[in-house]
Design a protein around this motif. Structure first.
Motif, PDB file in Angstrom:
ATOM      1  N   LEU A   1      -7.440  -2.809  -0.885  1.00 58.03           N
ATOM      2  CA  LEU A   1      -8.288  -2.224   0.151  1.00 58.03           C
ATOM      3  C   LEU A   1      -7.806  -0.834   0.555  1.00 58.03           C
ATOM      4  CD1 LEU A   1      -9.080  -5.211   2.561  1.00 58.03           C
ATOM      5  CD2 LEU A   1     -10.711  -3.876   1.229  1.00 58.03           C
ATOM      6  N   ALA A   2      -6.506  -0.717   0.833  1.00 61.49           N
ATOM      7  CA  ALA A   2      -5.977   0.577   1.276  1.00 61.49           C
ATOM      8  C   ALA A   2      -6.088   1.626   0.175  1.00 61.49           C
ATOM      9  CB  ALA A   2      -4.523   0.410   1.716  1.00 61.49           C
ATOM     10  N   SER A   3      -5.750   1.263  -1.048  1.00 62.11           N
ATOM     11  CA  SER A   3      -5.726   2.234  -2.145  1.00 62.11           C
ATOM     12  C   SER A   3      -7.125   2.653  -2.584  1.00 62.11           C
ATOM     13  CB  SER A   3      -4.955   1.650  -3.341  1.00 62.11           C
ATOM     14  OG  SER A   3      -3.639   1.320  -2.967  1.00 62.11           O
ATOM     15  N   SER A   4      -8.059   1.699  -2.676  1.00 66.48           N
ATOM     16  CA  SER A   4      -9.427   2.049  -3.077  1.00 66.48           C
ATOM     17  C   SER A   4     -10.109   2.877  -1.999  1.00 66.48           C
ATOM     18  CB  SER A   4     -10.235   0.784  -3.378  1.00 66.48           C
ATOM     19  OG  SER A   4     -10.361  -0.038  -2.230  1.00 66.48           O
ATOM     20  N   ASN A   5      -9.795   2.597  -0.736  1.00 64.05           N
ATOM     21  CA  ASN A   5     -10.331   3.396   0.365  1.00 64.05           C
ATOM     22  C   ASN A   5      -9.876   4.850   0.250  1.00 64.05           C
ATOM     23  OD1 ASN A   5      -9.541   4.485   3.325  1.00 64.05           O
ATOM     24  ND2 ASN A   5     -11.430   3.320   3.436  1.00 64.05           N
TER      25      ASN A   5
ATOM     26  N   ALA B   1       0.802  -1.228   0.000  1.00 61.39           N
ATOM     27  CA  ALA B   1       0.000   0.000   0.000  1.00 61.39           C
ATOM     28  C   ALA B   1       0.836   1.279   0.000  1.00 61.39           C
ATOM     29  CB  ALA B   1      -0.979  -0.017   1.184  1.00 61.39           C
ATOM     30  N   PRO B   2       1.954   1.354   0.753  1.00 62.47           N
ATOM     31  CA  PRO B   2       2.749   2.596   0.713  1.00 62.47           C
ATOM     32  C   PRO B   2       3.248   2.969  -0.687  1.00 62.47           C
ATOM     33  CG  PRO B   2       3.376   1.306   2.628  1.00 62.47           C
ATOM     34  CD  PRO B   2       2.446   0.442   1.805  1.00 62.47           C
ATOM     35  N   TRP B   3       3.347   2.004  -1.576  1.00 62.16           N
ATOM     36  CA  TRP B   3       3.775   2.316  -2.952  1.00 62.16           C
ATOM     37  C   TRP B   3       2.737   3.159  -3.680  1.00 62.16           C
ATOM     38  CZ3 TRP B   3       8.439   1.798  -5.147  1.00 62.16           C
ATOM     39  CH2 TRP B   3       9.366   1.001  -4.471  1.00 62.16           C
TER      40      TRP B   3
END
Length: 449
Positions: free
Chosen positions: A126-130, A76-78
């Motif tokens: 999940l992290a990016s779409s959120n 996700a940090p990417w």
């Protein structure tokens, strides 16, 4: 001075394109909901074929969650470096291929490896779409947008459960994984042609052709076109990198309490979602009835995520979240004391789904507001990743307790305590954010004067 489109979007009425982007994020979460809970729906069939113990089955249930935690923490940090869109496309490919491969495995070890790889992809998605759902919403409707995005998880789990019941009875449990993999690959094609990059990312990172891409999005969103890129103020001090950024500028305690909130909620949530079909089947219900109860919990979640978003448009989301957590703990105790009455158990399962899924949606609605755009995906991803640790431990601990002779129904009472602990961390986080916001406003007023 160049007008910042982000500030303009914060205060404008949401248009169709913004809701369309949020709708794509919902679809991404639909796929995730199916892929995450496919192991719960197939648990009884997999366990019967390979003669698994409670601990072995718990390990399989945790493998996907372990991958999700790793994906949220390390993939996700990417999204803050290469963009939200490229990372989502890559993670869809990872999830789709590994789901198809899971339908071909020959033992529990191979299935566990495939579940871990699938989880990696899901964690990044999940992290990016959120974050994208949050960044395409105006200030007033941000909590609702993120909560609606979270409903996709419950929709996917509900549809997945119904599909699983039909597929298992006719084609066996492997067909459920194959169906999930093919659907994920289809979503990869849809996302490639419809999912835009985050406006916030383009404004802050300013990659190649950023101005043209920003103005194209401004036209679609209904914002004023900008003649040049806004100035980005870079910190000349030695910059923190990665997760270390989340502990600078007064964010350290907020990050810790956010992580703890995710941990406690995920610990309780994944016990309810992962073990309910299996435990109910072991306490008098048929396999189909146990899966049905799990589907009803997921179905209730579709309403819970939307409900907490609607309420949060009028009441501060932290307070709404605390209320949902308290009601969830109470309902778990009611549910566990009524599993012998099928109709009542099914009704309570729906309401348990409304509240428990609402708690998860509330976490997703809270987290983007804490961080600025340049670290938002890192912040949300790390919180989800830390929460996955609770999700990983939850099935493992439950499996060990069951093997040790603890009553399966007694476990529900223990796990209700996790939601009570989450109330304290959420309210503490609310106080910290109020204090941090007040400090920023004071500094801003001092500089302007």
């Amino acid at each position: 001075m160049v007008q910042n489109p982000r500030e303009e979007m914060n205060n404008k009425t949401m248009n169709r394109y913004q809701w369309f982007v949020i709708g794509i994020c919902v679809l991404l979460n639909v796929i995730d909901g199916f892929d995450v809970l496919v192991m719960a729906f197939t648990a009884s069939s997999v366990s019967a074929e390979w003669g698994l113990t409670g601990a072995q089955l718990g390990a399989l249930l945790s493998a996907g969650l372990f991958g999700m935690g790793a994906g949220s923490l390390f993939l996700a940090p990417w999204a803050d470096k290469i963009g939200r869109r490229p990372l989502i496309l890559l993670c869809l490919l990872i999830s789709g291929v590994s789901m198809i491969a899971a339908s071909l495995v020959q033992n529990a070890t191979q299935l566990g490896i495939m579940r871990f790889i699938t989880g990696l992809g899901i964690g990044g998605i999940l992290a990016s779409s959120n974050v994208i759902a949050s960044e395409y919403a105006s200030l007033r409707w941000r909590s609702l947008a993120v909560s609606l995005q979270s409903t996709g998880y419950a929709i996917g789990a509900t549809i997945g459960g119904m599909i699983a019941i039909a597929l298992i009875s006719h084609f066996g449990w492997r067909s459920v994984f194959l169906a999930g993999g093919l659907t994920t690959m289809l979503m990869l094609v849809v996302a490639y042609f419809t999912l835009p990059e985050s406006l916030d990312y383009l404004l802050v990172k300013q990659p190649k052709n950023a101005l043209d891409r920003i103005n194209h999005l401004c036209q679609r969103i209904g914002l004023t076109r900008i003649p040049q890129l806004p100035e980005v103020i870079h910190n000349t001090a030695q910059p923190k990198i990665g997760i270390a950024k989340l502990f600078t500028a007064g964010l350290g305690l907020q990050t810790i309490f956010l992580w703890l909130s995710f941990f406690f909620v995920m610990f309780g949530f994944y016990f309810v979602m992962s073990w309910t079909p299996k435990i109910l089947s072991a306490n008098g219900m048929s396999t189909e009835q146990g899966v049905t109860a799990g589907v009803l919990i997921s179905a209730g979640g579709m309403f819970g995520a939307a409900l907490i978003g609607l309420i949060s448009a009028r009441v501060r989301v932290f307070y709404v979240q605390a209320g949902f957590l308290a009601l969830t703990a109470i309902l778990i105790l009611l549910f566990v004391n009524n599993v012998g009455a099928l109709t009542i158990a099914f009704i309570l399962a729906v309401f348990l789904g409304v509240l428990s899924n609402g708690c998860v949606a509330g976490l997703y609605a809270m987290s983007p507001s804490i961080y600025e755009a340049d670290v938002r995906a890192t912040g949300v991803g790390s919180a989800i990743g830390f929460g996955r640790i609770g999700g990983i431990l939850s099935p493992l601990i439950a499996g060990a307790f069951l093997d040790g002779g603890i009553s399966s129904l007694t476990l529900y009472g223990y796990y209700a305590g996790a939601f009570v602990l989450a109330i304290m961390t959420v309210l503490s986080l609310s106080k910290l954010q109020n204090k941090h916001a007040a400090q920023l406003n004071f500094q801003s007023s001092t500089v302007s004067s």
